[in-house]
Design a protein around this motif. Structure first.
Motif, PDB file in Angstrom:
ATOM      1  N   MET A 192     -19.127   5.067 -11.983  1.00 63.40           N
ATOM      2  CA  MET A 192     -18.878   3.609 -12.524  1.00 63.40           C
ATOM      3  C   MET A 192     -19.642   3.290 -13.685  1.00 63.40           C
ATOM      4  N   SER A 193     -18.973   2.866 -14.721  1.00 62.48           N
ATOM      5  CA  SER A 193     -19.762   2.347 -16.072  1.00 62.48           C
ATOM      6  C   SER A 193     -20.366   1.023 -15.750  1.00 62.48           C
ATOM      7  N   ASN A 194     -21.234   0.768 -16.542  1.00 63.87           N
ATOM      8  CA  ASN A 194     -21.887  -0.839 -16.404  1.00 63.87           C
ATOM      9  C   ASN A 194     -20.926  -1.891 -16.457  1.00 63.87           C
ATOM     10  N   LEU A 195     -19.918  -1.619 -17.660  1.00 66.28           N
ATOM     11  CA  LEU A 195     -18.784  -2.737 -17.667  1.00 66.28           C
ATOM     12  C   LEU A 195     -17.951  -2.678 -16.509  1.00 66.28           C
ATOM     13  N   GLU A 196     -17.663  -1.797 -15.856  1.00 67.33           N
ATOM     14  CA  GLU A 196     -17.132  -1.812 -14.549  1.00 67.33           C
ATOM     15  C   GLU A 196     -18.010  -2.797 -13.550  1.00 67.33           C
ATOM     16  N   LYS A 197     -19.277  -2.619 -13.647  1.00 69.73           N
ATOM     17  CA  LYS A 197     -20.108  -3.100 -12.655  1.00 69.73           C
ATOM     18  C   LYS A 197     -19.950  -4.878 -13.029  1.00 69.73           C
ATOM     19  N   LEU A 198     -20.114  -4.962 -14.316  1.00 70.64           N
ATOM     20  CA  LEU A 198     -20.110  -6.226 -14.638  1.00 70.64           C
ATOM     21  C   LEU A 198     -18.722  -7.091 -14.253  1.00 70.64           C
ATOM     22  N   VAL A 199     -17.575  -6.665 -14.630  1.00 69.16           N
ATOM     23  CA  VAL A 199     -16.280  -7.196 -14.241  1.00 69.16           C
ATOM     24  C   VAL A 199     -15.649  -6.951 -12.999  1.00 69.16           C
ATOM     25  N   ALA A 200     -15.834  -8.046 -12.413  1.00 65.58           N
ATOM     26  CA  ALA A 200     -15.626  -7.929 -10.821  1.00 65.58           C
ATOM     27  C   ALA A 200     -14.210  -7.211 -10.526  1.00 65.58           C
ATOM     28  N   GLU A 201     -13.235  -7.648 -11.331  1.00 62.61           N
ATOM     29  CA  GLU A 201     -11.839  -7.533 -10.911  1.00 62.61           C
ATOM     30  C   GLU A 201     -11.068  -6.893 -12.145  1.00 62.61           C
ATOM     31  N   TRP A 202     -10.440  -6.012 -12.129  1.00 60.05           N
ATOM     32  CA  TRP A 202      -9.501  -5.455 -13.478  1.00 60.05           C
ATOM     33  C   TRP A 202      -8.161  -5.350 -12.881  1.00 60.05           C
ATOM     34  N   LEU A 203      -7.135  -5.737 -13.718  1.00 59.99           N
ATOM     35  CA  LEU A 203      -5.836  -5.315 -13.595  1.00 59.99           C
ATOM     36  C   LEU A 203      -5.220  -4.389 -14.584  1.00 59.99           C
ATOM     37  N   PRO A 204      -4.723  -3.407 -14.163  1.00 62.24           N
ATOM     38  CA  PRO A 204      -3.774  -2.308 -14.852  1.00 62.24           C
ATOM     39  C   PRO A 204      -2.819  -3.022 -15.779  1.00 62.24           C
ATOM     40  N   LEU A 205      -2.494  -2.248 -16.666  1.00 62.53           N
ATOM     41  CA  LEU A 205      -1.753  -3.028 -17.764  1.00 62.53           C
ATOM     42  C   LEU A 205      -0.335  -3.535 -16.990  1.00 62.53           C
ATOM     43  N   PRO A 206       0.528  -2.882 -16.146  1.00 61.44           N
ATOM     44  CA  PRO A 206       1.493  -3.353 -15.458  1.00 61.44           C
ATOM     45  C   PRO A 206       1.274  -4.419 -14.468  1.00 61.44           C
ATOM     46  N   ASP A 207       0.273  -4.682 -13.987  1.00 61.34           N
ATOM     47  CA  ASP A 207      -0.177  -5.748 -13.364  1.00 61.34           C
ATOM     48  C   ASP A 207      -0.473  -6.893 -14.346  1.00 61.34           C
ATOM     49  N   VAL A 208      -0.943  -6.869 -15.584  1.00 66.27           N
ATOM     50  CA  VAL A 208      -1.034  -7.794 -16.245  1.00 66.27           C
ATOM     51  C   VAL A 208       0.208  -8.456 -16.744  1.00 66.27           C
ATOM     52  N   GLU A 245      -8.899  -4.564 -23.470  1.00 67.70           N
ATOM     53  CA  GLU A 245      -8.814  -3.604 -22.652  1.00 67.70           C
ATOM     54  C   GLU A 245      -9.963  -2.751 -22.492  1.00 67.70           C
ATOM     55  N   ALA A 246     -10.206  -1.848 -21.473  1.00 66.98           N
ATOM     56  CA  ALA A 246     -11.175  -0.919 -21.312  1.00 66.98           C
ATOM     57  C   ALA A 246     -10.427   0.154 -20.271  1.00 66.98           C
ATOM     58  N   ARG A 247     -10.872   1.282 -20.570  1.00 66.53           N
ATOM     59  CA  ARG A 247     -10.413   2.391 -19.556  1.00 66.53           C
ATOM     60  C   ARG A 247     -11.391   2.372 -18.407  1.00 66.53           C
ATOM     61  N   ILE A 248     -10.751   2.238 -17.258  1.00 66.91           N
ATOM     62  CA  ILE A 248     -11.930   2.277 -15.769  1.00 66.91           C
ATOM     63  C   ILE A 248     -11.416   3.075 -15.000  1.00 66.91           C
ATOM     64  N   GLY A 249     -12.520   3.487 -14.232  1.00 67.27           N
ATOM     65  CA  GLY A 249     -12.107   4.101 -12.967  1.00 67.27           C
ATOM     66  C   GLY A 249     -12.237   6.042 -13.452  1.00 67.27           C
ATOM     67  N   GLU A 250     -11.980   6.470 -12.083  1.00 65.45           N
ATOM     68  CA  GLU A 250     -11.971   8.001 -12.460  1.00 65.45           C
ATOM     69  C   GLU A 250     -10.808   8.451 -13.367  1.00 65.45           C
ATOM     70  N   VAL A 274      -7.472  -4.797 -17.947  1.00 65.11           N
ATOM     71  CA  VAL A 274      -7.991  -5.724 -18.553  1.00 65.11           C
ATOM     72  C   VAL A 274      -8.631  -6.595 -17.465  1.00 65.11           C
ATOM     73  N   PRO A 275      -9.518  -7.305 -17.602  1.00 64.00           N
ATOM     74  CA  PRO A 275     -10.339  -8.151 -16.637  1.00 64.00           C
ATOM     75  C   PRO A 275      -9.502  -9.122 -16.352  1.00 64.00           C
ATOM     76  N   ALA A 276      -9.228  -9.340 -14.808  1.00 67.81           N
ATOM     77  CA  ALA A 276      -8.624 -10.359 -14.336  1.00 67.81           C
ATOM     78  C   ALA A 276      -8.836 -11.745 -14.913  1.00 67.81           C
TER      79      ALA A 276
END
Length: 117
Positions: free
Chosen positions: A1-17, A39-44, A50-52
Motif C-alpha cells: 500500500m502506497s503512502n497516498l493510499e494510506k493518506l486518503v481514507a476512501e477511494w472510488l473507482p471511476l465507474p463509482d464516480v 485520479e491515482a492508480r491504487i491497490g494491487e 478518485v478520492p471519495a
C-alpha cells in the motif's frame, strides 16, 4: 500500500464516480482531462480511482477544480497534489481537503499559491 493510499481514507473507482455524480463514464474521463478531478492508480491491480472526499452531495466539491489548477501551476504532479490535499496541517486544523469541503477555499488557495514561491 502506497503512502497516498494510506493518506486518503476512501477511494472510488471511476465507474463509482460516474454513479455518484450520475454521469456517464465518458463524462468522468472528461472531468479528469479538464482537471476537475485527479485520479491515482491504487491497490494491487492499480485501479484508476478518485478520492471519495472530492464528491459531496452528488457533486464535485465546488472549489476543487480551481485549487487543482493552482497546485498544478505551482508545479505539483497528481500524486504530489493529492498528498498535499490529504496531509494533516495542524495550523488549519485538519487537511486542506477538509477545509475545502467546509467552504474555506480562500485560505487553501492562498496556501497553495504560496507553494509556488
Amino acid at each position: 500500500m502506497s503512502n497516498l493510499e494510506k493518506l486518503v481514507a476512501e477511494w472510488l473507482p471511476l465507474p463509482d464516480v460516474a454513479a455518484q455524480l450520475d454521469v456517464s463514464i465518458k463524462k468522468v474521463h472528461s472531468l479528469l482531462d479538464e482537471r476537475a478531478l485527479v485520479e491515482a492508480r491504487i491497490g494491487e491491480r492499480k485501479v484508476r480511482a478518485v478520492p471519495a472526499a472530492f464528491i459531496m452531495d452528488g457533486h464535485i466539491v465546488d472549489s476543487l477544480k480551481g485549487t487543482i489548477s493552482v497546485l498544478v501551476d505551482a508545479g505539483f504532479g497528481d500524486e504530489e497534489l493529492l498528498t498535499w490535499l490529504f496531509t494533516t496541517d495542524d495550523s488549519l486544523p485538519g487537511t486542506p481537503m477538509q477545509a475545502l469541503r467546509e467552504g474555506r477555499k480562500t485560505e487553501i488557495r492562498r496556501r497553495a499559491q504560496a507553494l509556488a514561491w
